[in-house]
Design a protein around this motif. Structure first.
Motif, PDB file in Angstrom:
ATOM      1  N   LEU A 192      66.072  39.933  60.895  1.00  0.00           N
ATOM      2  CA  LEU A 192      66.366  39.500  59.529  1.00  0.00           C
ATOM      3  C   LEU A 192      65.407  40.081  58.497  1.00  0.00           C
ATOM      4  O   LEU A 192      65.610  39.916  57.298  1.00  0.00           O
ATOM      5  N   TRP A 193      64.377  40.784  58.957  1.00  0.00           N
ATOM      6  CA  TRP A 193      63.293  41.189  58.063  1.00  0.00           C
ATOM      7  C   TRP A 193      63.570  42.490  57.307  1.00  0.00           C
ATOM      8  O   TRP A 193      62.907  42.776  56.308  1.00  0.00           O
ATOM      9  N   PHE A 194      64.537  43.298  57.784  1.00  0.00           N
ATOM     10  CA  PHE A 194      64.889  44.555  57.124  1.00  0.00           C
ATOM     11  C   PHE A 194      66.404  44.608  56.951  1.00  0.00           C
ATOM     12  O   PHE A 194      67.163  44.127  57.793  1.00  0.00           O
ATOM     13  N   ASP A 195      66.835  45.257  55.868  1.00  0.00           N
ATOM     14  CA  ASP A 195      68.255  45.297  55.535  1.00  0.00           C
ATOM     15  C   ASP A 195      68.887  46.579  56.090  1.00  0.00           C
ATOM     16  O   ASP A 195      69.337  47.455  55.340  1.00  0.00           O
ATOM     17  N   GLY A 196      68.904  46.707  57.423  1.00  0.00           N
ATOM     18  CA  GLY A 196      69.567  47.835  58.069  1.00  0.00           C
ATOM     19  C   GLY A 196      68.864  49.164  57.925  1.00  0.00           C
ATOM     20  O   GLY A 196      69.413  50.204  58.294  1.00  0.00           O
ATOM     21  N   ASP A 197      67.638  49.163  57.426  1.00  0.00           N
ATOM     22  CA  ASP A 197      66.906  50.412  57.194  1.00  0.00           C
ATOM     23  C   ASP A 197      65.425  50.064  57.148  1.00  0.00           C
ATOM     24  O   ASP A 197      65.030  49.111  56.454  1.00  0.00           O
ATOM     25  N   TRP A 198      64.613  50.829  57.861  1.00  0.00           N
ATOM     26  CA  TRP A 198      63.173  50.522  57.886  1.00  0.00           C
ATOM     27  C   TRP A 198      62.516  50.715  56.516  1.00  0.00           C
ATOM     28  O   TRP A 198      61.429  50.191  56.278  1.00  0.00           O
ATOM     29  N   GLN A 199      63.180  51.441  55.635  1.00  0.00           N
ATOM     30  CA  GLN A 199      62.631  51.617  54.283  1.00  0.00           C
ATOM     31  C   GLN A 199      63.122  50.534  53.314  1.00  0.00           C
ATOM     32  O   GLN A 199      62.790  50.571  52.133  1.00  0.00           O
ATOM     33  N   GLN A 200      63.902  49.574  53.840  1.00  0.00           N
ATOM     34  CA  GLN A 200      64.461  48.516  52.994  1.00  0.00           C
ATOM     35  C   GLN A 200      64.065  47.137  53.525  1.00  0.00           C
ATOM     36  O   GLN A 200      64.876  46.440  54.137  1.00  0.00           O
ATOM     37  N   PRO A 201      62.824  46.713  53.320  1.00  0.00           N
ATOM     38  CA  PRO A 201      62.454  45.357  53.747  1.00  0.00           C
ATOM     39  C   PRO A 201      63.261  44.315  52.993  1.00  0.00           C
ATOM     40  O   PRO A 201      63.709  44.540  51.854  1.00  0.00           O
ATOM     41  N   ASN A 202      63.433  43.178  53.637  1.00  0.00           N
ATOM     42  CA  ASN A 202      64.311  42.117  53.113  1.00  0.00           C
ATOM     43  C   ASN A 202      63.495  40.874  52.770  1.00  0.00           C
ATOM     44  O   ASN A 202      63.990  39.760  52.820  1.00  0.00           O
ATOM     45  N   LEU A 203      62.233  41.067  52.395  1.00  0.00           N
ATOM     46  CA  LEU A 203      61.274  39.972  52.355  1.00  0.00           C
ATOM     47  C   LEU A 203      61.354  39.112  51.101  1.00  0.00           C
ATOM     48  O   LEU A 203      60.686  38.075  51.024  1.00  0.00           O
ATOM     49  N   THR A 204      62.171  39.506  50.136  1.00  0.00           N
ATOM     50  CA  THR A 204      62.374  38.654  48.956  1.00  0.00           C
ATOM     51  C   THR A 204      63.677  37.858  49.051  1.00  0.00           C
ATOM     52  O   THR A 204      64.024  37.156  48.093  1.00  0.00           O
ATOM     53  N   ASP A 205      64.376  37.967  50.159  1.00  0.00           N
ATOM     54  CA  ASP A 205      65.561  37.131  50.367  1.00  0.00           C
ATOM     55  C   ASP A 205      65.149  35.663  50.212  1.00  0.00           C
ATOM     56  O   ASP A 205      64.155  35.229  50.800  1.00  0.00           O
ATOM     57  N   PRO A 206      65.878  34.879  49.425  1.00  0.00           N
ATOM     58  CA  PRO A 206      65.480  33.483  49.192  1.00  0.00           C
ATOM     59  C   PRO A 206      65.313  32.670  50.473  1.00  0.00           C
ATOM     60  O   PRO A 206      64.475  31.765  50.530  1.00  0.00           O
ATOM     61  N   ARG A 207      66.093  33.004  51.503  1.00  0.00           N
ATOM     62  CA  ARG A 207      65.975  32.263  52.767  1.00  0.00           C
ATOM     63  C   ARG A 207      64.651  32.553  53.462  1.00  0.00           C
ATOM     64  O   ARG A 207      64.049  31.666  54.073  1.00  0.00           O
ATOM     65  N   ILE A 208      64.197  33.793  53.355  1.00  0.00           N
ATOM     66  CA  ILE A 208      62.889  34.136  53.931  1.00  0.00           C
ATOM     67  C   ILE A 208      61.781  33.484  53.128  1.00  0.00           C
ATOM     68  O   ILE A 208      60.834  32.918  53.695  1.00  0.00           O
ATOM     69  N   VAL A 209      61.884  33.548  51.810  1.00  0.00           N
ATOM     70  CA  VAL A 209      60.864  32.919  50.957  1.00  0.00           C
ATOM     71  C   VAL A 209      60.778  31.427  51.249  1.00  0.00           C
ATOM     72  O   VAL A 209      59.680  30.854  51.360  1.00  0.00           O
ATOM     73  N   GLU A 210      61.925  30.776  51.399  1.00  0.00           N
ATOM     74  CA  GLU A 210      61.941  29.340  51.697  1.00  0.00           C
ATOM     75  C   GLU A 210      61.285  29.055  53.046  1.00  0.00           C
ATOM     76  O   GLU A 210      60.512  28.107  53.185  1.00  0.00           O
ATOM     77  N   GLY A 211      61.571  29.886  54.055  1.00  0.00           N
ATOM     78  CA  GLY A 211      60.980  29.672  55.371  1.00  0.00           C
ATOM     79  C   GLY A 211      59.472  29.850  55.369  1.00  0.00           C
ATOM     80  O   GLY A 211      58.743  29.049  55.972  1.00  0.00           O
ATOM     81  N   LEU A 212      58.993  30.895  54.683  1.00  0.00           N
ATOM     82  CA  LEU A 212      57.544  31.110  54.617  1.00  0.00           C
ATOM     83  C   LEU A 212      56.861  29.982  53.847  1.00  0.00           C
ATOM     84  O   LEU A 212      55.753  29.548  54.198  1.00  0.00           O
TER      85      LEU A 212
END
Length: 472
Positions: free
Chosen positions: A258-278
């Protein structure tokens, strides 16, 4: 409670447990990828009448094992394997964290001194595969001379099997590790403290859990929650379990998870679900002791086991430890449940240890016989009494040495968690560096940085990290 009523309730709970286990077993057969031999009846591995267990009698194989509950459960049975096969075993056990350093050094040695080793089935295994240090097991598994007809790979959940199948994006990946034990991320709670402060009501959502932990912590009479709080990549799987709990039904395919959006150059770390979990993770740390940022799992586990904390989210394999009356102050007082839900359903993640064979093993076929024996249905059930992490569905299907030896509520919680569990692994050789940055971000939120800002900074740092170092 009247005895008859208690027996009736116990029977209903056990029936529910068996229904969950049976459903899990069916899922393992209907969702699996045709990556190896078809499923069989799962009978005891020793019962294969046409299989020659003594075909490598006289060989000697080395075992490199982590000082883990699985190893504790295994060691008493090693003479049984030697008697069955005529193969001599030379086990060597190394404590963490030295195990990981020694494992890699020995895999690169010439000659390699071990033939079977305890394999972390995550980015470490992926990196070892990329460095051509692992022997593919698929040819051994598919050879009827080397694998008994009743060895059922599909008895392992698909998510467990896929964790060590490379290349991960191939239509026909090969298997490089067999699951030995797993941990799912569940909630442990101290029944006495929940009764004292919450009138016995266990939080049903993560918001309620954070509120309850803070309420207990602010009383000054007990610690609200303990967590792995150290700024280290070692906390990432517990973090991932909590983030996955709020992810929903959207897939989290490997290698990116869930941490990258299908590409290692595209981290997904501002997704609201990730922010909520952290943020939730940091909030649970805030309901903990003052030194929580220095606490890894040994310290957190000891504090909970001493009866000083109300809640603890971590690896399910700690459950049997809490029930040991000779060492645990809370034996018989621990509650077990799946993670309190974020949305409509509780979700979680899992992490695996497996068994692998070095590419340069001197006795790979004899080594495969050992792995086949150690991960057979009857051996997995016996060994898992020490871990609570039997990775085969069949271990949960009927009353057995395994299900009868562990706390029923614990078994039910873990079995329920298996229904929604997803791998926490990310298959990138430098994932540990990203995981460390995620841990540092949790510390920032704990220290008062606004979560969205902390996530923006993390996103930028990881994007720069991956751009600087390039793709795998």
């Amino acid at each position: 409670m009247p005895k008859l009523l208690a027996q009736s309730i116990g029977a209903l709970r056990r029936r529910r447990f068996m229904q969950l286990a049976a459903a899990a077993g069916m899922a393992s057969l209907t969702t699996c990828r045709p990556s190896a031999r078809p499923p069989t009846d799962g009978a005891a591995i020793e019962s294969g009448q046409d299989f020659d267990w003594r075909q490598f009698a006289g060989d000697q194989i080395g075992l490199l094992l982590d000082d883990h509950p699985w190893t504790t459960g295994l060691l008493p049975y090693l003479p049984d394997f030697e008697a069955l096969t005529g193969i001599t075993l030379k086990p060597r056990t190394v404590a963490e964290p030295a195990y990981f350093v020694e494992m890699e050094a020995l895999l690169r040695a010439d000659p390699v001194p071990m033939d079977v080793f305890f394999l972390p089935m995550d980015s470490t295994a992926y990196r070892l595969w990329e460095d051509d240090l692992l022997l593919p097991l698929t040819p051994l598994l598919n050879d009827p001379k080397l694998t008994a007809a009743n060895y059922n790979l599909f008895d392992f959940p698909e998510g467990f099997r896929l964790a060590a199948m490379y290349p991960p994006d191939s239509d026909s990946p090969q298997l490089f590790g067999i699951p030995a034990t797993f941990e799912a991320y569940i909630l442990f709670y101290n029944k006495r403290l929940v009764d004292q402060f919450l009138a016995g009501r266990v939080p049903q959502t993560m918001v309620e859990l954070v509120q309850a932990a803070n309420q207990i912590n602010e009383s000054g009479q007990a610690i609200g929650a303990v967590m792995r709080g150290v700024k280290s990549d070692v906390i990432i799987d517990t973090v991932a379990g909590i983030v996955l709990n709020g992810w929903g039904a959207e897939p989290t395919p490997l290698p990116f998870n869930l941490w990258f959006d299908g590409d290692w150059q595209q981290p997904n770390l501002t997704d609201p679900r990730i922010v909520e979990g952290l943020t939730t993770y940091a909030q649970l740390m805030q309901a903990g002791p003052a030194n929580i940022k220095q606490m890894n799992w040994p310290e957190a586990t000891q504090l909970f086991q001493a009866g000083k904390a109300a809640f603890y989210i971590d690896a399910s394999l700690f459950g049997p430890v809490f029930e040991r009356r000779d060492t645990s102050a809370i034996a018989g007082q621990v509650g077990y449940t799946v993670l309190p839900r974020v949305h409509q359903q509780s979700l979680t993640g899992h992490w695996l240890w497996g068994l692998g064979i070095p590419r340069q093993s001197s006795h790979p076929q004899a080594a495969w016989l050992f792995i086949q024996w150690a991960t057979s249905p009857e051996m997995e059930a016996k060994i898992a009494v020490a871990t609570g992490g039997a990775p085969r569905f069949s271990s949960w299907l009927t009353p057995s040495v395994y299900t009868e030896a562990i706390n029923f509520d614990y078994a039910l919680a873990v079995q329920t968690a298996m229904q929604t569990s997803r791998p926490t692994a990310v298959l990138h050789p430098r994932w540990n560096q990203v995981a460390l940055a995620i841990a540092a971000t949790i510390h920032d939120i704990y220290d008062g940085v606004e979560p969205a800002l902390a996530a923006d900074q993390l996103q930028a740092a990881v994007r720069q990290m991956m751009a600087r170092e390039g793709s795998p």
